[in-house]
Design an enzyme around this catalytic site. Structure first.
Site, mmCIF file in Angstrom:
data_model
loop_
_atom_site.group_PDB
_atom_site.id
_atom_site.type_symbol
_atom_site.label_atom_id
_atom_site.label_comp_id
_atom_site.label_asym_id
_atom_site.label_seq_id
_atom_site.Cartn_x
_atom_site.Cartn_y
_atom_site.Cartn_z
ATOM 1 N N HIS A 53 0.810 -1.212 0.000
ATOM 2 C CA HIS A 53 0.000 0.000 0.000
ATOM 3 C C HIS A 53 0.848 1.270 0.000
ATOM 4 C CE1 HIS A 53 0.910 0.646 4.305
ATOM 5 N NE2 HIS A 53 0.806 -0.670 4.408
ATOM 6 N N ASP A 54 0.372 2.239 -0.762
ATOM 7 C CA ASP A 54 0.937 3.593 -0.790
ATOM 8 C C ASP A 54 2.332 3.664 -1.402
ATOM 9 O OD1 ASP A 54 -1.307 4.907 0.749
ATOM 10 O OD2 ASP A 54 -0.595 3.527 2.296
ATOM 11 N N GLY B 270 5.106 -1.081 2.772
ATOM 12 C CA GLY B 270 4.298 0.088 2.492
ATOM 13 C C GLY B 270 5.101 1.373 2.384
#
Length: 261
Positions: A123-124, A141
């Site tokens: 994520h991200d 992440g």
């Protein structure tokens, strides 16, 4: 250009948008709020969950899982996205997750990248253009990977790290700090710098003068024995005559995590 071709066993949500000449393989699931650009191929037994936007002429091979929820305990179902550019090759069992609400909300992948089997983008993360992720390379992440980076097999990148353009991370290296542009990292417990990515720079048209300037910058930072503050002074002098050294120095100055030394 023609209509999308969807295998009879595939499931495509009515809320998904398929561009011209998109091909969806057998037993694949395309969820709501997914956009797939023209000419993209999605192999069998894959899943793509939204909100996800995928560009043109990508090739997603079988058993890939794209746009899944972030693997983050803080995620509470908020709207978060995945954005993938054009002409990427995504091989078998690759996983790319959407962002998180407190991490910017979007995972981004650029153009012309190769993600080999079992690679993971958490994520991200932000991945640039023309990168190669070899088998089992993994991003935690909030990692940023700039253009032309190569991650060898079984590489692991710690969360919030940055990997500068043209860097090369050797097989099995675990990276827990920022890696400046052009630098080559080799396995030694956690990965440690081992020179510049000279062969990669040669393949991308860097002439001997540019490469020599980058080598001098590397020696100032990693070989001289100077403190980081003293090395920065030397790099500032070199940067007056080299845009590449300026990029090297700018990368160092922009980081929040410790520099990998």
């Amino acid at each position: 250009m023609g209509a999308a071709q969807v295998h009879p066993s595939a499931v495509v949500d009515p809320g998904a948008t398929l561009g011209e000449d998109v091909r969806i393989g057998a037993f694949t699931l395309i969820g709501p709020d997914v956009e797939i650009g023209a000419g993209t191929i999605v192999g069998p037994h894959s899943s793509i969950h939204g909100p996800t936007r995928i560009g043109r002429e990508n090739h997603i091979h079988g058993h890939a899982a794209i746009g899944g929820e972030p693997q983050d305990k803080k995620f509470a179902g908020e709207r978060v996205e995945l954005v993938i550019g054009d002409r990427n090759t995504i091989r078998e069992f690759v996983t790319i997750n959407r962002g998180t609400g407190d991490g910017g909300g979007i995972t981004r992948v650029g153009d012309d990248n190769w993600f080999l089997a079992y690679t993971h983008v958490a994520h991200d993360c932000v991945v640039g253009n023309r990168c190669v992720f070899s088998n089992n390379a993994t991003l935690a992440g909030h990692v940023t990977v700039d253009d032309h980076v190569i991650l060898s097999g079984f590489v692991g990148i710690h969360q919030f790290c940055r990997i500068g353009a043209h860097a090369f991370i050797g097989m099995g290296a675990f990276v827990n700090g920022d890696v400046p542009p052009f630098v080559m990292v080799a396995q030694d417990g956690y990965g440690r710098p081992r020179g510049i990515n000279a062969e990669g720079l040669k393949r991308r048209g860097f002439d001997s003068a540019r490469t020599s300037a980058i080598k001098r910058a590397y020696r100032a930072l990693y070989v001289s024995g100077d403190s980081l503050a003293d090395a920065r002074v030397r790099l500032e002098e070199m940067a007056q005559d080299s845009e590449d050294v300026r990029a090297f120095l700018d990368f160092i100055d922009a980081g929040d995590r410790p520099l990998l030394r």
